[in-house]
Write an enzyme that holds these catalytic residues in place. Structure first.
Site, short mmCIF file in Angstrom:
data_model
loop_
_atom_site.label_atom_id
_atom_site.label_comp_id
_atom_site.label_asym_id
_atom_site.label_seq_id
_atom_site.Cartn_x
_atom_site.Cartn_y
_atom_site.Cartn_z
N ASP A 145 0.85 -1.18 0.00
CA ASP A 145 0.00 0.00 0.00
C ASP A 145 0.89 1.24 0.00
O ASP A 145 1.92 1.26 0.68
CB ASP A 145 -0.86 -0.01 1.27
N ASP A 180 -3.58 4.41 -2.30
CA ASP A 180 -4.69 4.86 -1.46
C ASP A 180 -5.26 6.16 -2.03
O ASP A 180 -4.51 7.06 -2.41
CB ASP A 180 -4.14 5.09 -0.05
N GLU A 189 -6.96 2.96 -5.80
CA GLU A 189 -8.26 3.08 -5.15
C GLU A 189 -8.86 4.38 -5.68
O GLU A 189 -8.48 5.46 -5.24
CB GLU A 189 -8.13 3.14 -3.62
N HIS A 247 -10.97 -4.12 3.35
CA HIS A 247 -10.94 -3.85 4.79
C HIS A 247 -11.83 -2.68 5.21
O HIS A 247 -11.85 -2.32 6.38
CB HIS A 247 -9.49 -3.58 5.20
N ASP A 248 -12.51 -2.06 4.25
CA ASP A 248 -13.37 -0.91 4.55
C ASP A 248 -14.85 -1.23 4.43
O ASP A 248 -15.68 -0.36 4.74
CB ASP A 248 -13.08 0.25 3.58
C1 NOJ Z 1 -8.78 4.26 2.07
C2 NOJ Z 1 -8.35 3.12 2.93
O1 NOJ Z 1 -8.74 1.92 2.32
C3 NOJ Z 1 -8.97 3.33 4.28
O2 NOJ Z 1 -8.82 2.22 5.12
C4 NOJ Z 1 -8.36 4.56 4.88
O3 NOJ Z 1 -8.99 4.85 6.12
C5 NOJ Z 1 -8.50 5.77 3.95
N1 NOJ Z 1 -8.22 5.46 2.57
C6 NOJ Z 1 -7.58 6.87 4.38
O4 NOJ Z 1 -6.25 6.53 4.10
#
Ligand code: NOJ
Length: 514
Positions: free
Chosen positions: A101, A207, A257, A318-319
């Site tokens: 990442d 990210d 992302e 993971h989100d």
């Molecule tokens: C996306 C990430 O997947 C998430 O877990 C994170 O909190 C935010 N970006 C901020 O970096």
């Protein structure tokens, strides 16, 4: 002439590891890099090609590693740089690629760059972050809000009393946004890429990649027009990032992302072929469980990016809530078949191959700022009756509760069960590995019965997925032999006529045409 082999990131499958929750080697209850290295054979037996590691860099953990305070060191919670090297080496020995990442939009407020930047308006690093005078009424400079809204909307700005200016943070106040309009920031962050590329990583997950371009005038967001992300300047910045990757040999890859809930806005990130190699598609990830909805979305994206561009597909990370919780355990088997048979690179999130559900986290154990603990619960490797309450994840007290279903869903239990979700994933991945049509063939959706999403791959295979919790006629065109069904006990090799085929509740099939 032999066809040029596809780069690994087109033909392979990527598995996301959330390091806190994969394997704990030292008994402190939090996963670490050595714990991942010890479990690499799980990935080999599963049949994936690459792993993506969520952040393991030095961090105060306000956002569990997405607040980086040193990009070129490992947080002691996760181990050392030597552990990172050992993990990369262990993966490469097994033929697995490693992507890490990279969090370029913001740093931790404890990063030395921000400490310098906030120290005075004259500091040379002042311009590395986004500082502005207060707006009208001494409030924030504009109406931008933080992406974390669990406890209600908060401004994306925090006043720094000492210097009398606000700084921008798209996420927590502990995550100040870097100023990507500043060339020195771009250079410094490119050097972070080079540091990890030199250590042998095969690429990056970027990210909030779309946030690297923001309106430099910082005008207010308006309905339908957000100025804090997806600004045109993002594209040359992503092109420059790709050029850094191209300084190194060996097909290094960047997957972004790009959290835009509109495929027309997403497609430009992929289409030109000179910026991101892959983009995560959150329109797809956020779809309700509907055959018509999935067909329309995949068809639209295929049409928007064209046959030259390469999609990536994921249904979890993971989100987001677990697939088996969002759609249910039956549909989760169909979702696995969908993900692993579309044209494009599939991304699996750890534990979805076990069909894990979200784990209820009692209020006194909640640790995340944005409600994401349930999907981040540790992997149950062994049944607690054999391995103790840490289920083979830890010998200590796990940082988040282990699923109460560990006895039944533990990886070692599922490995010996021909009907398990893990076995289905292994079969799907093996089939994909053996089939050029699945890996690289064209995609064409087929008209099919109600609640059925059917498509053809490379003219050789057909996939028919029943999204309904009851039997449905496939009503698609094509005949052949059954290769694989999500229904345990289905007879591979059986003759199939897709016009007549009765699919069971939550059943998906892959058919070899002809
Ligand atoms: C996306 C990430 O997947 C998430 O877990 C994170 O909190 C935010 N970006 C901020 O970096």
């Amino acid at each position: 002439m032999a066809p040029t082999p596809s780069p690994w990131w087109r033909s392979g499958v990527v598995y996301q590891i959330y390091p806190r929750s994969f394997g704990d080697s030292d008994g402190d209850g939090v996963g670490d890099l050595a714990g991942i290295t010890a479990r690499l054979d799980h990935l080999v037996e599963l049949g994936v090609d690459a792993l993506w590691l969520s952040p393991f860099y030095r961090s105060p953990m306000a956002d569990f590693g997405y607040d980086v305070s040193d990009h070129t060191d490992v947080d002691p919670t996760f181990g050392t740089l030597a552990d990172a090297d050992a993990l990369v080496a262990g993966a490469h020995e097994r033929g697995l690629r490693v992507i890490v990442d990279w969090v370029p939009n913001h740093t931790s407020d404890r990063h030395e760059w921000f400490i310098a930047s906030r120290s005075s308006r004259e500091d040379p690093k002042r311009s590395w972050y986004v500082w502005r005078d207060p707006g009208p009424g001494a409030g924030p400079p504009n109406n931008w809000t933080s992406n974390f809204a669990l406890r209600g909307e908060i401004p994306a700005w925090t006043l720094d009393e000492r210097t009398g200016q606000f700084y921008l943070h798209s996420f927590l106040p502990e995550q100040p946004d870097l100023n990507w309009d500043e060339p020195a920031v771009r250079e410094a962050m490119h050097d972070v890429l080079r540091f990890w590329l030199d250590r042998g990583v095969d690429g990056f997950r970027i990210d909030v990649a779309h946030a690297l371009g923001k309106d430099p005038e910082l005008l207010d967001n308006e309905p339908g027009r957000s100025r804090h992300q997806d600004w045109p300047s993002v594209h040359p910045r992503l092109q420059a990032i790709r050029r850094v990757l191209e300084e190194f040999d060996g097909d290094r890859m960047a997957v972004g992302e790009v959290y835009l809930l509109d495929q027309e806005a997403l497609a430009p990130y992929l289409r030109t072929g000179d910026e991101l190699h892959l983009v995560h598609n959150f329109v797809f990830l956020n779809l309700p469980w509907s055959a018509a909805g999935f067909r329309a979305t995949v068809d639209e994206f295929e049409q928007l990016v064209g046959p030259g561009a390469w999609p990536a597909w994921c249904l979890g990370n993971h989100d987001h809530a677990r697939i088996a919780s969002r759609y249910g355990p039956g549909p989760a088997r169909v979702a696995a078949m969908l993900l692993l048979t579309l044209r494009g690179t599939p991304f699996l999130f750890q534990g979805d191959e076990l069909g894990l559900q979200d784990v209820a986290v009692p209020s006194e154990r909640v640790v995340d700022v944005d409600g994401r603990d349930p999907v981040r619960a540790p992997i149950p490797w062994e049944p607690p009756s054999r391995a103790g309450s840490g289920a083979g994840f830890t010998t200590g007290e796990p940082w988040l509760p282990i699923t109460p279903e560990a006895e039944r869903v533990a990886a070692s239990v599922q490995a010996g069960d021909p009907e398990s979700m893990l076995t289905l994933h292994r079969e799907l991945l093996a089939l994909r590995r053996s089939s050029a049509a699945l890996r690289e063939g064209s995609y064409r959706s087929l008209d099919a019965g109600e609640a059925v999403f059917a498509f053809e791959r490379g003219g050789e295979l057909a996939v028919a997925l029943n999204f309904a919790p009851e039997r449905r006629r496939a009503r698609a065109s094509g005949r052949g032999r059954l290769l694989l069904s999500t229904r345990p006990g289905a007879q591979a090799g059986a003759e199939v006529d897709l016009a007549e085929l009765e699919l069971g509740a939550d059943e998906g099939v892959i058919v070899a045409l002809g």
